[in-house]
Design an enzyme around this catalytic site. Sequence first.
Site, PDB file in Angstrom:
ATOM      1  CB  SER A 128      -0.946   0.014   1.204  1.00  0.00           C
ATOM      2  OG  SER A 128      -0.213  -0.034   2.421  1.00  0.00           O
ATOM      3  CG  HIS A 162      -4.058  -1.361  -1.724  1.00  0.00           C
ATOM      4  ND1 HIS A 162      -4.613  -0.111  -1.886  1.00  0.00           N
ATOM      5  CD2 HIS A 162      -3.776  -1.463  -0.400  1.00  0.00           C
ATOM      6  CE1 HIS A 162      -4.657   0.522  -0.725  1.00  0.00           C
ATOM      7  NE2 HIS A 162      -4.151  -0.280   0.197  1.00  0.00           N
ATOM      8  CE  LYS A 182      -7.117  -0.542   1.308  1.00  0.00           C
ATOM      9  NZ  LYS A 182      -7.803  -1.131   2.474  1.00  0.00           N
TER      10      LYS A 182
END
Length: 392
Positions: free
Chosen positions: A180, A208, A239
Amino acid sequence: MSRLNFIHDELEKLEEEGLFVNIRTIEGPQDAWITADGKKVLNLCSNNYLGFANSPRLKSAAKGAIDAYGVGPSAVRTISGTTVLHCELERKLALFKDVESTISFQSGFCANLAVIPAIAGKNDVIFSDELNHASIIDGCRLSGAKIIRYGHCNPDDLRGKISQESNAGKRLIITDGVFSMEGDIAPLPEIVNIADEFNAITIVDDAHGEGVLGEGGRGIVDYFKLQGKVDIEVGTLSKAFGVVGGYVAGSKKLTDYLSQKGRPFLFSSAATSPDVAACIAAVDILMESKVRVEKLWSNTALFQKQMENTGFDIGRTQTPITPIMVGDAKLAKEFSRKLYEEGIFIQAIGYPTVPVGKSRLRAMLSAVHSENDLLWAVGCFEKIGKTLGILN
């Protein structure tokens, strides 16, 4: 003398070192442009990779779920907190991820706190990438297992360290899929080969990578064509999926086991129905079209090329996560402040999130950014970067 005086001292220290985080307040939905502390700014801070956080389709699904199921679950999943929506989300996630089964949690953090202690115990050894996310670190600590950190994305170091632990009960290798703060991708094929060689369990947290890597955003396992070769996948719905939640993907036996042993599943209320319904809508969109994922990568290529051409150091990123390396924490914070004044919202990140001397700004690209947004932003970065001496 107050027993809590140490808090005052610690806050002062953070201010002096430029590490105190100025938490801005958002007024309205997450989008390309937002209002933060009363100012309209270009949003380069959000994990809203695909623009789902303000999607009309997701909002409609959430509103419909409130009418059908109410606003709260009022129970944990094992008592009366499991609705047909939870089951539907897990079914669709399994199809999306091409696995036998999934089990959902309240967040990606909770998913790691559920699966790692349930799989590993005090007689086991966990091999963890040194830059793994805090949720992995905390999950490993809660397990009581011996924890050995290996060099970041370094299969040779991993092989050397795992070969020295032949007496372990179980051996687990755990890594982020996409890191990240750096934006780089784990060398998953090499990790899988090492796991096969040493009979180790593999866990990848693709927080991610979900919605970003692989065919239509199916994640790092799909990206490397390793379906069926990674034992446990952890994902987030907070996300790219634009809502909140997490999940674990793998075999049906694994998810059945976690429904009996995963403490966040057993002891924390279920995710709310509107959140779950919105997550289902996000999965449906990704299974129907690649357009948002392709736009995300087009924006990423444009912004990163322009930033490099301007002279910024963007590290070794391989994804839409774009670190803008500064070094000094106070300078990074000043860079962030001046960009905000110019109309760009991007936060400075320093220790302990990244090592001392490695402070940076972290730009997060999204499919909802326009090319004009990003080109204008690069111009602002260049102007302020020169003012602060970050660019020569």
